[in-house]
Write a protein that holds these residues in place. Sequence first.
Motif, PDB file in Angstrom:
ATOM      1  N   PRO A 154       0.814  -1.223   0.000  1.00 30.71           N
ATOM      2  CA  PRO A 154       0.000   0.000   0.000  1.00 30.71           C
ATOM      3  C   PRO A 154       0.842   1.264   0.000  1.00 30.71           C
ATOM      4  O   PRO A 154       1.960   1.279   0.520  1.00 30.71           O
ATOM      5  N   SER A 155       0.303   2.305  -0.603  1.00 34.74           N
ATOM      6  CA  SER A 155       0.964   3.604  -0.600  1.00 34.74           C
ATOM      7  C   SER A 155       0.998   4.128   0.831  1.00 34.74           C
ATOM      8  O   SER A 155       0.057   3.922   1.599  1.00 34.74           O
ATOM      9  N   PRO A 156       2.065   4.814   1.214  1.00 35.24           N
ATOM     10  CA  PRO A 156       2.160   5.299   2.598  1.00 35.24           C
ATOM     11  C   PRO A 156       1.077   6.314   2.965  1.00 35.24           C
ATOM     12  O   PRO A 156       0.806   6.510   4.135  1.00 35.24           O
ATOM     13  N   TYR A 157       0.456   6.953   1.987  1.00 31.01           N
ATOM     14  CA  TYR A 157      -0.585   7.933   2.281  1.00 31.01           C
ATOM     15  C   TYR A 157      -1.979   7.350   2.109  1.00 31.01           C
ATOM     16  O   TYR A 157      -2.961   8.061   2.200  1.00 31.01           O
ATOM     17  N   GLY A 158      -2.080   6.059   1.794  1.00 26.60           N
ATOM     18  CA  GLY A 158      -3.377   5.411   1.704  1.00 26.60           C
ATOM     19  C   GLY A 158      -3.804   5.128   0.275  1.00 26.60           C
ATOM     20  O   GLY A 158      -3.102   5.472  -0.684  1.00 26.60           O
ATOM     21  N   PRO A 159      -4.960   4.497   0.126  1.00 29.09           N
ATOM     22  CA  PRO A 159      -5.465   4.129  -1.204  1.00 29.09           C
ATOM     23  C   PRO A 159      -5.649   5.349  -2.102  1.00 29.09           C
ATOM     24  O   PRO A 159      -6.007   6.432  -1.636  1.00 29.09           O
ATOM     25  N   GLY A 160      -5.356   5.155  -3.381  1.00 32.97           N
ATOM     26  CA  GLY A 160      -5.549   6.231  -4.351  1.00 32.97           C
ATOM     27  C   GLY A 160      -4.434   7.252  -4.379  1.00 32.97           C
ATOM     28  O   GLY A 160      -4.531   8.266  -5.069  1.00 32.97           O
ATOM     29  N   THR A 161      -3.364   7.031  -3.629  1.00 31.56           N
ATOM     30  CA  THR A 161      -2.211   7.925  -3.649  1.00 31.56           C
ATOM     31  C   THR A 161      -1.053   7.202  -4.328  1.00 31.56           C
ATOM     32  O   THR A 161      -1.015   5.975  -4.358  1.00 31.56           O
ATOM     33  N   HIS A 162      -0.138   7.967  -4.885  1.00 33.73           N
ATOM     34  CA  HIS A 162       0.948   7.365  -5.661  1.00 33.73           C
ATOM     35  C   HIS A 162       2.270   8.056  -5.391  1.00 33.73           C
ATOM     36  O   HIS A 162       2.353   9.287  -5.429  1.00 33.73           O
ATOM     37  N   LEU A 163       3.307   7.252  -5.159  1.00 34.32           N
ATOM     38  CA  LEU A 163       4.663   7.752  -5.115  1.00 34.32           C
ATOM     39  C   LEU A 163       5.085   7.965  -6.568  1.00 34.32           C
ATOM     40  O   LEU A 163       4.913   7.073  -7.398  1.00 34.32           O
ATOM     41  N   MET A 164       5.598   9.148  -6.884  1.00 33.71           N
ATOM     42  CA  MET A 164       5.986   9.471  -8.259  1.00 33.71           C
ATOM     43  C   MET A 164       7.360  10.116  -8.242  1.00 33.71           C
ATOM     44  O   MET A 164       7.744  10.756  -7.257  1.00 33.71           O
ATOM     45  N   ARG A 165       8.092   9.954  -9.357  1.00 31.44           N
ATOM     46  CA  ARG A 165       9.457  10.472  -9.430  1.00 31.44           C
ATOM     47  C   ARG A 165       9.734  11.041 -10.815  1.00 31.44           C
ATOM     48  O   ARG A 165       9.316  10.495 -11.820  1.00 31.44           O
ATOM     49  N   ARG A 166      10.493  12.106 -10.817  1.00 29.86           N
ATOM     50  CA  ARG A 166      10.996  12.691 -12.060  1.00 29.86           C
ATOM     51  C   ARG A 166      12.508  12.751 -11.935  1.00 29.86           C
ATOM     52  O   ARG A 166      13.041  13.338 -10.988  1.00 29.86           O
ATOM     53  N   THR A 167      13.203  12.158 -12.901  1.00 27.97           N
ATOM     54  CA  THR A 167      14.663  12.136 -12.853  1.00 27.97           C
ATOM     55  C   THR A 167      15.230  13.203 -13.769  1.00 27.97           C
ATOM     56  O   THR A 167      14.541  13.731 -14.646  1.00 27.97           O
ATOM     57  N   ALA A 168      16.513  13.471 -13.582  1.00 24.67           N
ATOM     58  CA  ALA A 168      17.186  14.496 -14.388  1.00 24.67           C
ATOM     59  C   ALA A 168      17.081  14.187 -15.872  1.00 24.67           C
ATOM     60  O   ALA A 168      17.036  15.100 -16.697  1.00 24.67           O
ATOM     61  N   ALA A 169      17.022  12.914 -16.220  1.00 27.24           N
ATOM     62  CA  ALA A 169      16.894  12.544 -17.634  1.00 27.24           C
ATOM     63  C   ALA A 169      15.599  13.091 -18.232  1.00 27.24           C
ATOM     64  O   ALA A 169      15.499  13.274 -19.446  1.00 27.24           O
ATOM     65  N   MET A 170      14.594  13.376 -17.390  1.00 29.19           N
ATOM     66  CA  MET A 170      13.304  13.896 -17.865  1.00 29.19           C
ATOM     67  C   MET A 170      13.241  15.418 -17.808  1.00 29.19           C
ATOM     68  O   MET A 170      12.221  16.001 -18.136  1.00 29.19           O
ATOM     69  N   TRP A 171      14.309  16.078 -17.343  1.00 36.22           N
ATOM     70  CA  TRP A 171      14.280  17.529 -17.218  1.00 36.22           C
ATOM     71  C   TRP A 171      14.602  18.106 -18.544  1.00 36.22           C
ATOM     72  O   TRP A 171      14.534  19.038 -19.029  1.00 36.22           O
TER      73      TRP A 171
END
Length: 171
Positions: A154-171
């Motif tokens: 489960p997501s640490p903030y509960g259902p319907g929440t998502h950990l997301m990341r943007r890396t330097a390669a996407m900048w």
Amino acid sequence: MIGKAMTGRWRPMRVDDLTAVAAISDTVHGAAYTERPAIYVERLALYPAGCHVFVRGDGGPVEGYLISHPWRRDDPPKLDRPLGAIPSDADGYYLHDLALLASAQGTGAGRAALALVLRQAVAAGFDDVTLTAVNGADGFWAAQGFAYADRDGPSPYGPGTHLMRRTAAMW
């Protein structure tokens, strides 16, 4: 508002902004994701470089806020819990919260906040930014180049929440 200039500015957060920040959090996030005022006080004290508010004009009311800081990329801070300290082993930059009142939406403030966070991450020596998307904001963040980084379980903030990341390669 593609091609239109932002109609406000992000400035460093001050202690006297914290009442407005807490009120904006309550309005934008509702009971499920708002945090106690003491959490904002601590974030500002621990990492003022990552705390900003959105205003229009000189002395205009606070219409949004941004809180970010170095952290461990795969272990997001717990909601409504003090950090205690910025970890010495931080391996990424964390966008803790971006909240805009309806009056500030469509002004370009969200994209400007993201640009500010990306600059801060680089200046702090990190090549990625992680966040936890709540209230259906994952669509907005995906459109800004963030990818889902949810872990098993489960997501640490509960259902319907998502950990997301943007890396330097996407900048």
